[in-house]
Design a protein around this motif. Sequence first.
Motif, PDB file in Angstrom:
ATOM      1  N   GLU A 556      10.411  -6.947  -6.740  1.00 44.30           N
ATOM      2  CA  GLU A 556      10.514  -6.958  -5.266  1.00 44.30           C
ATOM      3  C   GLU A 556      10.376  -5.546  -4.717  1.00 44.30           C
ATOM      4  OE1 GLU A 556      14.395  -8.593  -4.581  1.00 44.30           O
ATOM      5  OE2 GLU A 556      13.609 -10.626  -4.425  1.00 44.30           O
ATOM      6  N   THR A 557      11.021  -4.608  -5.392  1.00 44.56           N
ATOM      7  CA  THR A 557      11.013  -3.230  -4.904  1.00 44.56           C
ATOM      8  C   THR A 557       9.582  -2.689  -4.879  1.00 44.56           C
ATOM      9  OG1 THR A 557      13.176  -3.021  -5.923  1.00 44.56           O
ATOM     10  CG2 THR A 557      12.105  -0.986  -5.252  1.00 44.56           C
ATOM     11  N   ARG A 558       8.846  -2.960  -5.943  1.00 43.82           N
ATOM     12  CA  ARG A 558       7.477  -2.451  -5.976  1.00 43.82           C
ATOM     13  C   ARG A 558       6.584  -3.176  -4.958  1.00 43.82           C
ATOM     14  NH1 ARG A 558       4.187   0.911  -8.569  1.00 43.82           N
ATOM     15  NH2 ARG A 558       5.757   1.495 -10.082  1.00 43.82           N
ATOM     16  N   ILE A 559       6.783  -4.462  -4.798  1.00 40.50           N
ATOM     17  CA  ILE A 559       5.973  -5.178  -3.803  1.00 40.50           C
ATOM     18  C   ILE A 559       6.183  -4.556  -2.416  1.00 40.50           C
ATOM     19  CG2 ILE A 559       5.637  -7.384  -2.588  1.00 40.50           C
ATOM     20  CD1 ILE A 559       6.340  -8.816  -5.235  1.00 40.50           C
ATOM     21  N   VAL A 560       7.440  -4.314  -2.081  1.00 42.53           N
ATOM     22  CA  VAL A 560       7.746  -3.705  -0.781  1.00 42.53           C
ATOM     23  C   VAL A 560       7.071  -2.332  -0.677  1.00 42.53           C
ATOM     24  CG1 VAL A 560       9.611  -2.740   0.625  1.00 42.53           C
ATOM     25  CG2 VAL A 560       9.891  -4.983  -0.465  1.00 42.53           C
ATOM     26  N   ALA A 561       7.189  -1.554  -1.749  1.00 43.75           N
ATOM     27  CA  ALA A 561       6.606  -0.208  -1.733  1.00 43.75           C
ATOM     28  C   ALA A 561       5.084  -0.280  -1.568  1.00 43.75           C
ATOM     29  CB  ALA A 561       6.969   0.524  -3.024  1.00 43.75           C
ATOM     30  N   GLN A 562       4.472  -1.217  -2.235  1.00 40.43           N
ATOM     31  CA  GLN A 562       3.007  -1.342  -2.161  1.00 40.43           C
ATOM     32  C   GLN A 562       2.558  -1.781  -0.766  1.00 40.43           C
ATOM     33  OE1 GLN A 562       0.765  -0.498  -4.340  1.00 40.43           O
ATOM     34  NE2 GLN A 562       1.614  -0.624  -6.406  1.00 40.43           N
ATOM     35  N   ILE A 563       3.324  -2.697  -0.167  1.00 38.61           N
ATOM     36  CA  ILE A 563       2.967  -3.130   1.202  1.00 38.61           C
ATOM     37  C   ILE A 563       3.098  -1.931   2.149  1.00 38.61           C
ATOM     38  CG2 ILE A 563       3.619  -4.625   3.148  1.00 38.61           C
ATOM     39  CD1 ILE A 563       4.600  -6.704   1.102  1.00 38.61           C
ATOM     40  N   ALA A 564       4.175  -1.169   1.965  1.00 38.25           N
ATOM     41  CA  ALA A 564       4.385   0.000   2.829  1.00 38.25           C
ATOM     42  C   ALA A 564       3.260   1.020   2.633  1.00 38.25           C
ATOM     43  CB  ALA A 564       5.741   0.635   2.517  1.00 38.25           C
ATOM     44  N   HIS A 565       2.909   1.252   1.384  1.00 40.64           N
ATOM     45  CA  HIS A 565       1.852   2.212   1.060  1.00 40.64           C
ATOM     46  C   HIS A 565       0.522   1.771   1.684  1.00 40.64           C
ATOM     47  CE1 HIS A 565      -0.510   5.035  -1.319  1.00 40.64           C
ATOM     48  NE2 HIS A 565      -1.226   4.031  -1.798  1.00 40.64           N
ATOM     49  N   ALA A 566       0.223   0.484   1.568  1.00 37.25           N
ATOM     50  CA  ALA A 566      -1.050  -0.021   2.118  1.00 37.25           C
ATOM     51  C   ALA A 566      -1.054   0.030   3.643  1.00 37.25           C
ATOM     52  CB  ALA A 566      -1.288  -1.455   1.637  1.00 37.25           C
ATOM     53  N   THR A 567       0.123  -0.159   4.253  1.00 36.71           N
ATOM     54  CA  THR A 567       0.184  -0.258   5.717  1.00 36.71           C
ATOM     55  C   THR A 567       0.333   1.118   6.369  1.00 36.71           C
ATOM     56  OG1 THR A 567       1.317  -2.367   5.414  1.00 36.71           O
ATOM     57  CG2 THR A 567       1.334  -1.455   7.631  1.00 36.71           C
ATOM     58  N   LEU A 568       1.224   1.935   5.817  1.00 33.96           N
ATOM     59  CA  LEU A 568       1.554   3.196   6.486  1.00 33.96           C
ATOM     60  C   LEU A 568       1.001   4.428   5.782  1.00 33.96           C
ATOM     61  CD1 LEU A 568       5.356   2.523   7.214  1.00 33.96           C
ATOM     62  CD2 LEU A 568       3.416   2.104   8.734  1.00 33.96           C
TER      63      LEU A 568
END
Length: 766
Positions: A556-568
């Motif tokens: 979960e932590t990495r999924i959140v980080a990846q979404i953040a990285h892709a978005t921001l």
Amino acid sequence: MDKTTKPGRIEPYTGPAAGWGALKYVAINLMKEKVAGGKYKTLFKQNQADGFDCPGCAWPDRQHASTFEFCENGVKAVAAEATSKRVTPAFFAQHTVGELMKQDDYTLEQHGRLTDPMVFDPLTDKYRSISWYDAYQLIAKHLKGLDSPHRAAFYTSGRASNEAAFLYQLFVRMYGTNNFPDCSNMCHEATSRGLPTTVGIGKGTVTLDDFEHADTLLIFGQNPATNHPRMLGELRECAKRGAAIVSINPLRERGLERFASPQHVTDMLTMSGVKIASTFIQPKIGGDFALIKGVAKRVLELDDLAVEQNTERVLDVAFLEAHTANFEAFAADLRAESWAALVEEAGVPREDIEDLARIYVNGKRVISTWGMGITQHKNSVATVHMLSNLMMMRGNIGRLGAGLCPVRGHSNVQGNRTVGIEEKPTDAFLDRLGKVFDFEPPRGHGYDVVETIEAMLEGHVKVFIGLGGNFSIATPDTPRTWEALRACDLTVHITTKLNRSHLVHGKEALILPTLGRTEIDLQNGIAQGVTVEDSMSMVHVSYGMNQPASENLVSETRIVAQIAHATLGSAKVDWLGYANDYAKIRDAIEWSIDGFYDYNERIAQPGGFHLRVASRERDWKTGTGKANFIVHQIQRDTPIQRAKKLHGERAMTLMTTRSHDQYNTTIYALDDRYRGVYNQRRVVFANAADIAMLGFKAGEWVDIETIWDDGIERRAEGFLLVEYDIPRGCLGAYYPETNPLVPLSSTADVCNTPTSKSIPVLLTAA
Ligand SMILES: Nc1nc2c(c(=O)[nH]1)N[C@H]1C(S)=C(S)[C@@H](COP(=O)(O)OP(=O)(O)OC[C@H]3O[C@@H](n4cnc5c(=O)[nH]c(N)nc54)[C@H](O)[C@@H]3O)O[C@H]1N2
Ligand SMILES: Nc1nc2c(c(=O)[nH]1)N[C@H]1C(S)=C(S)[C@@H](COP(=O)(O)OP(=O)(O)OC[C@H]3O[C@@H](n4cnc5c(=O)[nH]c(N)nc54)[C@H](O)[C@@H]3O)O[C@H]1N2
Ligand SMILES: [Mo]
């Protein structure tokens, strides 16, 4: 679950809670889930210092327990995650979403663990594989394309770790919104919003040690044998010490009568176990407010008597003087309150209210616990205030063996709130977060669960992301919620198992499969631990032990980080660096939130650490600097009262609760053993006199219809009528089958929790 093919069986349960029955059910469960040999051992590692935190409930762990703490429903939760069954891309290739929609929630759950990220394909009405990279890009495209960040909503179910949840809220706030609907909006929100005004913080004041010293326990609206089975271990010890244990519940829950602990040979051999509750008080549904106010009134009367007779005061005068505000107004209101009104509203005779008051004042160290029976009504916040008032009258807060004990649901729901999953954040929290991460957080309040659904219906929210949970059926007013979700441009679920919410989706939809807490979480080759906070504010680390259900799962932590990285992008925050080393996230939590000093060091200690709760130390973080007494009147003109005016005694109040074989929307099996229901979930419990009054017979099939004033018809069809020991005018049935009956606009005052335990309904012939 089809009533024609599977007849339900109703047969009163006579054994104690747990005992041999639980062991038998555990064996059945493990066989059904086909849990592979090596994974059995994990069952014994739950809630142990070097194991994982049980993904079941939020009851704390006994660190010095020598053997594992046996819990049938903990085993079910672990087995459900450790199942060897899989939902693969091949499975999705075989089934359209339309076909899967025809399966019930129990069947969906039985398909097993999700293995790969999937994207919905409208041309085939099927989910097909998508790469993780493309999935993150799709989310980023949608989020960046919205004309305002407030058009996205970010749900959290309380299983997410502190690390995942903290990163999630940071990402969402940097993206620009406070839209954090979460499961606690539907759960203990009355507690979280109610307690700060009385004692300064929305958390319980006790720890397990207090249970070792309490002489009186009042258990309000809670069914621990099913929902917090490890709590029975504490209650057993209290009962053996001679503590008075009172269950306040419209149902006389059998699981609170006797308990046979599988850890204790004598309990198992005598078969009958240990007697737990000594007194059962059965208010009508929603009657707790008046009941507690009645007890408080009686306590005041007893104190008046003591003054008159010059005997020991009943009120804790020293505490009242040093620590509280507004007692005079509260006492004046109690004196003015009419007994007749209290008795009528509580549905409990005055003698029983006086009995309860006697038990309460006889207690030198009283703990009050409460669950959903208190928090899911219109007047829930007032009820939490009244309970706090009652406890304050005798100084039962912030002293050894006494205190407030809201018993939370999801294993980390309390931690999620602590680390920032909060749609109404304080300025102080935002100021500090903004300073630590050098950004200007959004200030306005975001949407809670009900507001999110309303905003979707109005077309304001277009993107929904769920960090766990089953939003489509945990929420009220199912058909409207489905309409809302289907109007979204994108719905995303970060999830372990197939559920209804994947099938009730937006125009585009993603299923992102993730690791469960029982599984080894390797990042950069190093096993990561995550931290959680239990219901008594103990923060501890949890390490998964099982091999992941699929090689293609991402934490979960990495999924959140990846979404953040892709978005921001990662110019400001090194999202992927955080995902590589969770200890760095804990450092960031330490900088951002009070009480987490030396976070990484302190979780290395066995059992972790206690996060400071000021009210426990009689440090009152309220506006007055004191614990506040709060005056509330009995509510008139509630939806239930209006329904009665229209339909007389045929209008009844429905509570929706959990059966023994479910975890919220996850249905493990179709029995509710302690309530004597087998192989059937579509049952409605009613008082024999009401069944006769309505002209029905037990064993007949009925429909349930909501009485509401918005012109929308709300019906749930086909329920087996079961005669039950429940007060007149009250009905009980299981959630989530009954969620279509809960109107979206039927929420608790102040905290906006859906009133899942007080729905005005009519029973009609099926
Ligand atoms: N095995 C298992 N464990 C769970 C869960 C699960 O589904 N399965 N769910 C988890 C979650 S998220 C939560 S929040 C907790 C929920 O745990 P509980 O709080 O125990 O939840 P419920 O089963 O919904 O209802 C509790 C009790 O409230 C009573 N009740 C209903 N109306 C009233 C009322 O007006 N007054 C009073 N005094 N009592 C009333 C019901 O009879 C029932 O006994 O459990 C957590 N643990
Ligand atoms: N009528 C009625 N409605 C209610 C209630 C009620 O008593 N009556 N109770 C309310 C309460 S108290 C609550 S808390 C809510 C619960 O609402 P939710 O938390 O939304 O629902 P759950 O059923 O707990 O969510 C189960 C799903 O979570 C996913 N999941 C399980 N483990 C993990 C994990 O480790 N990580 C991730 N990412 N996903 C995971 C699985 O896909 C599973 O299908 O329902 C509320 N709704
Ligand atoms: Mo909950």
